[in-house]
Design a protein around this motif. Structure first.
Motif, PDB file in Angstrom:
ATOM      1  N   UNK A  61     -13.919   5.714   8.089  1.00  0.00           N
ATOM      2  CA  UNK A  61     -13.463   4.568   7.294  1.00  0.00           C
ATOM      3  C   UNK A  61     -13.586   3.279   8.100  1.00  0.00           C
ATOM      4  N   UNK A  62     -13.342   3.369   9.400  1.00  0.00           N
ATOM      5  CA  UNK A  62     -13.401   2.152  10.216  1.00  0.00           C
ATOM      6  C   UNK A  62     -14.803   1.837  10.721  1.00  0.00           C
ATOM      7  N   UNK A 116      -8.190   6.518   2.195  1.00  0.00           N
ATOM      8  CA  UNK A 116      -8.876   7.458   3.087  1.00  0.00           C
ATOM      9  C   UNK A 116      -8.176   7.529   4.437  1.00  0.00           C
ATOM     10  N   UNK A 117      -7.800   6.371   4.970  1.00  0.00           N
ATOM     11  CA  UNK A 117      -7.209   6.346   6.312  1.00  0.00           C
ATOM     12  C   UNK A 117      -5.818   6.990   6.326  1.00  0.00           C
ATOM     13  N   UNK A 124      -4.745   2.492  -5.938  1.00  0.00           N
ATOM     14  CA  UNK A 124      -3.698   3.296  -5.328  1.00  0.00           C
ATOM     15  C   UNK A 124      -3.015   4.220  -6.324  1.00  0.00           C
ATOM     16  N   UNK A 139     -12.022  11.290   9.041  1.00  0.00           N
ATOM     17  CA  UNK A 139     -11.774  10.377   7.916  1.00  0.00           C
ATOM     18  C   UNK A 139     -11.444   8.980   8.423  1.00  0.00           C
ATOM     19  N   UNK A 140     -10.555   8.920   9.418  1.00  0.00           N
ATOM     20  CA  UNK A 140     -10.142   7.617   9.937  1.00  0.00           C
ATOM     21  C   UNK A 140     -11.313   6.913  10.613  1.00  0.00           C
ATOM     22  N   UNK A 158     -10.594   2.470   1.395  1.00  0.00           N
ATOM     23  CA  UNK A 158     -10.424   2.807   2.812  1.00  0.00           C
ATOM     24  C   UNK A 158      -8.960   3.050   3.189  1.00  0.00           C
ATOM     25  N   UNK A 179      -2.541  -0.585  14.056  1.00  0.00           N
ATOM     26  CA  UNK A 179      -3.898  -0.171  14.411  1.00  0.00           C
ATOM     27  C   UNK A 179      -4.707   0.216  13.172  1.00  0.00           C
ATOM     28  N   UNK A 180      -4.092   0.988  12.279  1.00  0.00           N
ATOM     29  CA  UNK A 180      -4.879   1.583  11.201  1.00  0.00           C
ATOM     30  C   UNK A 180      -4.766   0.837   9.874  1.00  0.00           C
ATOM     31  N   UNK A 196       5.368  -9.677  11.879  1.00  0.00           N
ATOM     32  CA  UNK A 196       6.550  -9.037  12.461  1.00  0.00           C
ATOM     33  C   UNK A 196       7.427  -8.411  11.379  1.00  0.00           C
ATOM     34  N   UNK A 238       0.841  -1.180   0.000  1.00  0.00           N
ATOM     35  CA  UNK A 238       0.000   0.000   0.000  1.00  0.00           C
ATOM     36  C   UNK A 238       0.880   1.235   0.000  1.00  0.00           C
ATOM     37  N   UNK A 296     -10.870  16.884  10.449  1.00  0.00           N
ATOM     38  CA  UNK A 296     -10.989  16.165   9.180  1.00  0.00           C
ATOM     39  C   UNK A 296     -10.228  14.845   9.241  1.00  0.00           C
ATOM     40  N   UNK A 297      -8.994  14.916   9.744  1.00  0.00           N
ATOM     41  CA  UNK A 297      -8.159  13.718   9.774  1.00  0.00           C
ATOM     42  C   UNK A 297      -8.786  12.628  10.616  1.00  0.00           C
ATOM     43  N   UNK A 322      -6.276  10.607   6.007  1.00  0.00           N
ATOM     44  CA  UNK A 322      -6.728  11.146   7.290  1.00  0.00           C
ATOM     45  C   UNK A 322      -5.567  11.301   8.255  1.00  0.00           C
ATOM     46  N   UNK A 323      -4.699  10.299   8.259  1.00  0.00           N
ATOM     47  CA  UNK A 323      -3.531  10.349   9.139  1.00  0.00           C
ATOM     48  C   UNK A 323      -2.631  11.523   8.760  1.00  0.00           C
ATOM     49  N   UNK A 354      -8.308  -6.837   4.412  1.00  0.00           N
ATOM     50  CA  UNK A 354      -9.575  -6.872   3.670  1.00  0.00           C
ATOM     51  C   UNK A 354      -9.384  -6.521   2.201  1.00  0.00           C
ATOM     52  N   UNK A 411      -5.569  -3.946   9.550  1.00  0.00           N
ATOM     53  CA  UNK A 411      -6.937  -4.478   9.400  1.00  0.00           C
ATOM     54  C   UNK A 411      -7.490  -4.239   7.994  1.00  0.00           C
ATOM     55  N   UNK A 412      -7.099  -3.129   7.367  1.00  0.00           N
ATOM     56  CA  UNK A 412      -7.629  -2.815   6.040  1.00  0.00           C
ATOM     57  C   UNK A 412      -6.877  -3.579   4.956  1.00  0.00           C
TER      58      UNK A 412
END
Lengths: 291, 351, 235
Positions: free
Chosen positions: B324-325, A95-96, B141, B320-321, A92, A79-80, A185, A32, B316-317, A99-100, A87, A83-84
């Motif tokens: 999405x979850x 987007x995540x 992507x 968004x997170x 997502x 954490x972020x 790991x 990713x 916003x950040x 967002x970060x 899937x 999980x995605x």
């Protein structure tokens, strides 16, 4: 004049290459793109600045900052992202990490204000005479540091058991797991190294660009261009791509009309061009589309 | 390494367990199904209220409501692309900018507002088509990356095209109504935006529900299958991208008329990010979601900017997170989930 | 005291259940073959043991319970799995492939063992520093098995090693396999289409139909069973 431009281009290119390397390491680990990679590097630069402001010597500050960002990157991955990734959802993930990126940028602005800060150059000021060209000590130091990091990572990947495990996990995750390698790991280690290298890149470039919350966004795009050019799964490609992008950007900025504006379009042109003509980049492997 | 059996089989006939909050939030929902009388009443009352707004409010309120309608148009188009089409775009600020500059340049050339607004739709459509042709060979992507680079290059590209755009100086625009119309500037642009947003809303609903919308979704969910069923994937994607760009362009044109000025810095990365936030918050693949998302991106920053300069970005950040979850269907999903049963219980004939 | 005892009440992928009420055992050093038509769930049994499937039930390995353990822990506990088809790391060299197999062991032992395998199989030895993707199908399968044995496992899970190989090469491969396991006393759980060969090297056999075991017994007996002969031996 031209040689001067080339030297500057190589130095900034080395930084783009370092950040591109972080992008590539993450891509290899998780398949990713981490859009927050630039802001993580920026956070690294701010941590370095803060430590220096508290009286820590700059070199120690860089090392602490790299370690802190390595830990933070691993946390973000677990954490972020993981999980995605499991899937297999591209949207997502975009987007995540987007967002970060925004959240970290805001956090930096809140913690350290939007005022410009001055980071001391790691290699002191002044110039060195190289083949008749006066090159700043900082430029030389940057190139050598990035080179050292690259060689270190090359040795890690090619000649150590850990590197072998990481390459196995990338080559065939299932068989790696069945051979007793925890791919979770190796994934975390990939993100940790990326976080550390990013923090280094951020701290190295901060004296050139002046440290402020908007510093890293353009660098990120150049780094993405570099990684795309070199091949998203090739660490050496990231470095070569970085230097090419740095030099092209510098020359475009100097010799084209409206250069400083056109050079920001350079990244877009490189990304689009490479993805259309040779999606695997210069050094990357052609990816088989899985249906 | 003695681990206990963790996934115990569910005994048959056991009463269904209470759903966790997270699972409840993540569940897809059918649209609300109000009885006909309620649907008609709310549309009529809503329309009347929207028409009345600029007549009874000061201009700064009209300005913000007009912006909501402009964001709604962008959101409808972007959601068509992202939600229904499954294609990412982080670069819609570019098409928004093209629309805005079409109106600005058109105004300078003396085209009149009608023709300028038409150009604000057509030019981004054509550019979107040309950009879309190659871009749609890319997947998830990569497309995200390209469009992000596009968004970041937009202000610089505007400055670089100085002969047309006057670079950093920007262009002033006359957004006043025709002289025979007894409306102030803010009222005039408000009604224009209202009319165009309504048209966009209806068209989007049609597209989303019609044959074209189904082919979009087919392409999104299973490209190869869609191809064998006779959907021209490549053409569908390109048209979708171009259509979506045209929405953003029209919105950009209205934006230019509303502000009566355009400059490169209006169209930075933050604008693109607010567009993405809009559709994620409103709800992907939902038409009414665009309205809720538009309200969010218009009013939340005005609340957060009171706290600190960083608060908007942080909001916003984090949003968004979190969405999405936990809320993949956005605010629309939340509204449907909480009101669905209630609305279904209201008596009356349904269509 | 390594002995595998599988009692799966249900296993599958996501919402899909593939196996129901499957019980089998592999004693220390024993050899069990699973026969069955395509899609009967043979591969899923191996994947379930290795922790790649959703499962309810119990999989005992000596004193340890494997249900809930991630694949790399199952491997570290002494169960090596050669998956169907692509069991090799294509862009790693042949030697590196072997070293990955020894990832759970001491570096020095692994290096020595890798050299031993390369000597033993000259076809691999000649190509030690070439990428594994350049090997022929038979060589890749041999490499995958050697890699699995690099971890000095107590149990080897083999998923259709004959797949895509020429008959002559398959016969050779099975002879090698027989020899290797006999030498090291490694137990074997084999999934195979080629029933004739598989029954030849196994001690026990089960037949799987639609996710359930329908016939079980000593391999020699199944070989003489008329139903089995008709269905799986093609006579």
């Amino acid at each position: 004049m031209l040689l001067q431009q080339l030297a500057d281009g190589v130095a900034t290119g080395a930084i783009y290459g370092a950040l591109a390397l972080a992008i590539v390491l993450v891509y290899r680990a998780s398949r990713t793109l981490n859009f927050a990679q630039g802001e993580l590097a920026l956070l690294g630069a701010y941590v370095s600045w803060q430590l220096v402001a508290w009286g820590v010597p700059i070199w120690a500050a860089v090392i602490v900052s790299m370690a802190a960002l390595a830990v933070l990157s691993v946390a973000a991955e677990k954490v972020l992202v993981r999980p995605l990734v499991k899937r297999h959802q591209a949207l997502p993930l975009i987007i995540v990490t987007l967002g970060l990126m925004i959240a970290i940028n805001a956090l930096i602005g809140w913690a350290w204000t939007y005022q410009t800060k001055e980071v001391p150059p790691l290699f002191g000021s002044g110039t060195i005479d190289l083949l008749g060209v006066a090159v700043s000590r900082q430029d030389v130091g940057i190139v050598l540091t990035v080179l050292a990091v690259a060689i270190g990572l090359g040795i890690l990947f090619e000649y150590t058991p850990l590197g072998l495990r990481m390459r196995a996990a990338i080559s065939n995750p299932e068989s790696a797991e069945l051979s007793g390698i925890s791919t979770g790991r190796t994934m975390s280690i990939g993100w940790a190294i990326a976080g550390g290298v990013g923090a280094l890149a951020g701290t190295l470039i901060a004296p050139e660009l002046f440290l402020h919350p908007g510093m890293m966004a353009p660098v990120l795009i150049y780094a993405f261009a570099a990684a795309t050019l070199g091949g998203l799964d090739s660490p050496p490609g990231a470095l070569v791509g970085g230097i090419v992008v740095g030099v092209v950007e510098n020359l475009a900025g100097t010799y084209l009309p409206h250069g400083s504006d056109f050079k920001q379009v350079v990244a877009l042109v490189i990304i689009v061009g490479v993805l259309l003509l040779r999606p695997q980049g210069i050094f990357g492997r052609r990816e088989v589309v899985r249906v | 390494m003695s681990t206990d059996v963790t996934a115990a089989p569910k005994a048959r006939g056991e009463a269904p367990r209470r759903e966790s909050v997270a699972a409840w939030l993540r569940r897809p929902r059918a649209p609300l199904s109000p009885p006909r009388w309620l649907a008609i009443t709310s549309v009529v009352v809503g329309a009347a209220a929207l028409v009345a707004v600029p007549l009874v409010n000061p201009s700064y309120i009209n300005l913000t409501v007009t912006l909501v309608m402009i964001w709604t148009i962008v959101g409808l188009g972007l959601n068509l692309l992202v939600g229904f089409g499954g294609q990412v775009s982080l670069g819609h600020s570019a098409f928004f900018a093209i629309g805005a500059y079409a109106v600005a340049v058109g105004g300078e050339a003396g085209w009149g507002q009608g023709l300028s607004l038409l150009a604000a739709a057509v030019v981004p459509f054509v550019v979107g088509y040309v950009v879309g042709l190659p871009a749609l060979r890319l997947h998830g992507l990569q497309l995200g990356l390209v469009t992000l680079a596009l968004a970041m290059a937009t202000p610089a590209a505007i400055r670089a095209l100085e002969p047309l755009t006057h670079g950093s100086r920007g262009i002033s625009i006359d957004g006043d109504p025709p002289s025979w119309m007894p409306l102030a500037h803010d009222q005039w642009v408000y009604y224009l935006a209202l009319a165009l947003a309504a048209v966009a809303y209806v068209i989007t609903r049609r597209l989303a529900k019609g044959r074209l919308g189904r082919s979009f979704v087919a392409v999104r969910d299973a490209e190869l299958v869609a191809e064998t069923l006779g959907v021209n994937v490549w053409q569908t994607k390109t048209r979708l991208f171009a259509t979506s760009a045209a929405y953003a362009g029209v919105a950009g044109g209205l934006y230019a008329m509303l502000l009566e000025f355009v400059g490169p810095e209006n169209f930075n990365l933050a604008l693109s990010i607010s567009f993405v936030t809009l559709i994620v918050v409103g709800g992907l693949a939902s038409v009414p979601g665009a309205v809720l998302g538009a309200l969010f991106v218009q009013y939340v920053p005005t609340l957060t900017s009171d706290i600190s300069a960083a608060a908007t970005g942080a909001t916003y950040g984090v949003v968004l997170i979190l969405f999405a979850f936990f809320l993949p269907y956005g605010l629309v999903g939340l509204v449907r989930g909480s009101l669905g049963r209630l609305v279904a219980r209201i008596p009356g004939r349904r269509t | 005291m390594s002995r595998l005892a599988v009692e799966i009440s249900e296993a599958g992928y996501g919402p899909v259940t593939v196996l129901r009420d499957v019980e089998l055992e592999v004693p220390e050093g024993g050899r069990l073959v699973i026969l069955g038509a395509n899609g009967a769930g043979k591969t899923s049994i191996l994947r379930t043991i290795s922790g790649l499937c959703r499962v309810s039930g119990s999989i005992r390995w000596g004193d340890a319970e494997l249900v809930g353990a991630p694949p790399y822990r199952v491997a570290a506990a002494g169960i090596a799995h050669v998956p169907q088809g692509r069991g090799t790391f294509g862009d790693l060299t042949v030697r590196e492939n072997l070293l990955v197999g020894g990832a759970t062991r001491q570096r020095r032992t692994a290096l020595a063992d890798a050299d031993r395998w390369l000597e033993r199989f000259p076809r691999l030895g000649e190509r030690a520093s070439r990428a594994a993707s350049g090997l022929s199908g038979g060589e890749q399968q041999l490499l995958a098995i050697a890699r699995a044995l690099m971890s000095a496992p107590r149990l080897l899970l083999l998923d259709e090693p004959s797949l895509g190989l020429a008959p002559k090469i398959t016969v050779e491969l099975f002879a090698t396999l027989d020899e290797l396991c006999a030498e090291t006393g490694t137990a074997m759980l084999l999934v195979e289409q080629n029933a004739e060969l598989a029954l030849g090297i196994a001690e026990q056999a089960v037949i799987l139909e639609s996710g359930r075991i329908t016939i079980r017994g000593p391999a020699a007996e199944l070989r003489d069973n008329d139903d089995v002969r008709r269905a799986y031996l093609g006579v």
